[in-house]
Design a protein around this motif. Sequence first.
Motif, short mmCIF file in Angstrom:
data_model
loop_
_atom_site.label_atom_id
_atom_site.label_comp_id
_atom_site.label_asym_id
_atom_site.label_seq_id
_atom_site.Cartn_x
_atom_site.Cartn_y
_atom_site.Cartn_z
N ASP A 145 2.40 16.21 -8.34
CA ASP A 145 3.35 15.47 -7.51
C ASP A 145 3.00 15.60 -6.03
O ASP A 145 3.14 14.63 -5.27
N THR A 146 2.55 16.76 -5.61
CA THR A 146 2.22 16.97 -4.20
C THR A 146 0.96 16.21 -3.80
O THR A 146 0.80 15.85 -2.64
N TYR A 147 0.09 15.97 -4.76
CA TYR A 147 -1.17 15.28 -4.45
C TYR A 147 -1.05 13.77 -4.57
O TYR A 147 -1.91 13.05 -4.05
N LEU A 148 -0.02 13.25 -5.22
CA LEU A 148 0.09 11.81 -5.47
C LEU A 148 0.10 11.02 -4.17
O LEU A 148 -0.63 10.02 -4.03
N ALA A 149 0.93 11.42 -3.19
CA ALA A 149 1.01 10.69 -1.93
C ALA A 149 -0.34 10.72 -1.21
O ALA A 149 -0.78 9.70 -0.64
N LEU A 150 -1.01 11.87 -1.22
CA LEU A 150 -2.32 11.97 -0.58
C LEU A 150 -3.35 11.09 -1.30
O LEU A 150 -4.21 10.48 -0.67
N PHE A 151 -3.26 11.05 -2.62
CA PHE A 151 -4.17 10.24 -3.42
C PHE A 151 -4.02 8.76 -3.08
O PHE A 151 -5.02 8.05 -2.88
N LEU A 152 -2.80 8.27 -2.99
CA LEU A 152 -2.55 6.87 -2.66
C LEU A 152 -2.99 6.57 -1.23
O LEU A 152 -3.55 5.49 -0.95
N ALA A 153 -2.75 7.49 -0.31
CA ALA A 153 -3.16 7.29 1.08
C ALA A 153 -4.69 7.22 1.18
O ALA A 153 -5.24 6.42 1.96
N GLN A 154 -5.36 8.05 0.41
CA GLN A 154 -6.82 8.03 0.41
C GLN A 154 -7.35 6.70 -0.11
O GLN A 154 -8.31 6.14 0.42
N LEU A 155 -6.72 6.18 -1.17
CA LEU A 155 -7.13 4.88 -1.70
C LEU A 155 -6.96 3.77 -0.67
O LEU A 155 -7.82 2.89 -0.54
N GLN A 156 -5.86 3.83 0.07
CA GLN A 156 -5.64 2.82 1.10
C GLN A 156 -6.70 2.89 2.19
O GLN A 156 -7.17 1.86 2.68
N GLN A 157 -7.09 4.11 2.59
CA GLN A 157 -8.12 4.26 3.60
C GLN A 157 -9.47 3.73 3.11
O GLN A 157 -10.28 3.25 3.89
N GLU A 158 -9.70 3.81 1.80
CA GLU A 158 -10.95 3.31 1.24
C GLU A 158 -10.94 1.81 1.02
O GLU A 158 -11.95 1.25 0.59
N GLY A 159 -9.83 1.15 1.31
CA GLY A 159 -9.76 -0.31 1.21
C GLY A 159 -9.08 -0.82 -0.05
O GLY A 159 -9.12 -2.04 -0.32
N TYR A 160 -8.47 0.03 -0.83
CA TYR A 160 -7.79 -0.41 -2.05
C TYR A 160 -6.48 -1.12 -1.71
O TYR A 160 -5.78 -0.77 -0.75
N SER A 161 -6.18 -2.12 -2.55
CA SER A 161 -4.85 -2.74 -2.54
C SER A 161 -4.03 -2.08 -3.65
O SER A 161 -4.48 -2.02 -4.80
N ILE A 162 -2.85 -1.62 -3.33
CA ILE A 162 -2.01 -0.89 -4.28
C ILE A 162 -0.74 -1.69 -4.53
O ILE A 162 -0.08 -2.15 -3.59
N PHE A 163 -0.40 -1.84 -5.80
CA PHE A 163 0.80 -2.58 -6.21
C PHE A 163 1.71 -1.65 -7.00
O PHE A 163 1.25 -0.93 -7.90
N VAL A 164 2.99 -1.71 -6.67
CA VAL A 164 3.99 -0.92 -7.37
C VAL A 164 4.50 -1.72 -8.57
O VAL A 164 4.74 -2.93 -8.46
N ILE A 165 4.66 -1.06 -9.71
CA ILE A 165 5.15 -1.70 -10.93
C ILE A 165 6.67 -1.48 -11.00
O ILE A 165 7.14 -0.34 -11.02
N ARG A 166 7.39 -2.58 -11.04
CA ARG A 166 8.84 -2.51 -11.17
C ARG A 166 9.26 -3.17 -12.49
O ARG A 166 8.76 -4.22 -12.85
N GLY A 167 10.19 -2.48 -13.20
CA GLY A 167 10.67 -2.98 -14.49
C GLY A 167 10.57 -1.88 -15.53
O GLY A 167 10.17 -0.74 -15.25
N HIS A 168 10.93 -2.21 -16.76
CA HIS A 168 10.94 -1.25 -17.86
C HIS A 168 9.63 -1.36 -18.66
O HIS A 168 9.37 -2.41 -19.28
N LEU A 169 8.89 -0.29 -18.65
CA LEU A 169 7.66 -0.26 -19.42
C LEU A 169 7.97 -0.02 -20.89
O LEU A 169 8.97 0.63 -21.23
N PRO A 170 7.15 -0.57 -21.80
CA PRO A 170 7.41 -0.36 -23.23
C PRO A 170 7.28 1.12 -23.60
O PRO A 170 6.54 1.88 -22.97
#
Length: 337
Positions: A145-170
């Motif tokens: 959990d502590t690394y998740l925010a850093l992981f997403l921030a690193q992806l953004q710095q590398e040029g990734y586009s990140i999309f949040v999934i909203r709704g009920h997953l099966p």
Amino acid sequence: MDAIFHEKQEGSLCAQHCLNNLLQGEYFTPVDLSSIAHQLDEEERMRMAEGGMGSDEYRTFLQQPSGNMDDSGFFSIQVISNALSVWGLELILFNSREYQSLMINPINEKAFICNYKEHWFTVRKLGQQWFNLNSLLTGPELISDTYLALFLAQLQQEGYSIFVIRGHLPECEAEQILGIMRVQQQQRPKLIGEDQAQTSAGRLATLSQTEIGFNVQSDAVDEDEALKRALALSRQDIDVEDEEADLRRAIQLSMQGAVLTNASTDSSSGRVRVDSKAEGELRGNNEMLTADELRKRRQAYFDRQQQPLQSNIPSQENTTSIENSSTEVDQQQKPSL
């Protein structure tokens, strides 16, 4: 983590792997995604036709390839969004003002889809833990959990586009199991290419060590063979030198008449007997030489020297008389006037 569904990369079907890893099952095939892409292409064509089928914009649109899929297996974000809409799921851009204004902690989300240069992969929460389900990995990667925010921030710095999934997953088996227990990961998974490269490198290293061993043995054998040949040649040279020295001494003795002076001929054996001094100079192995043998050795020596020694030897006639008495008559040749 065997209960976690994880599709590994095949060709360029990362969009399919991304969706199935998100939904935790084989829900989509390339045919399904292609059908969605063709449907989107037809909708776009119809909208462009509204401006007139004879317009330049419409002709240009028809000449361009599809923006929703290609022959390699890539599918656009529109295809992924339409595929998820079947399950009532929605995509929201992570760094959009709309989402950032909500000030939601990423830990409280359910899943993310990440894209960079036509590669798609899923990051999903199963039970109380987060996992990187990238199809390029050999298996799911546990993210704290502590690394998740850093992981997403690193992806953004590398040029990734990140999309949040909203709704009920099966519902899925991994969600049920990890909902009542937590797992630990002793060793993080590697990239598929990295794992294959290390395996190939290990095989090459083993092969190289084997070849080096063969080369060392081969070099040792070559050195031994070269040493043996050198020793054989040296012995042969010594034998030749010894033989030539004996012949030179024999020729000198014969030319000076020392042998014939001190010799007596045995008509029965045809051998030339020499006194002890001449015999020691002529031969060192106590063997008796016939006149023919001595002549052959002389001729061989002359041939090796490649020069007619006989031309350098002044011709002369030596007359030796052997008398029964002990008186010797010296004959002197006077030059003719």
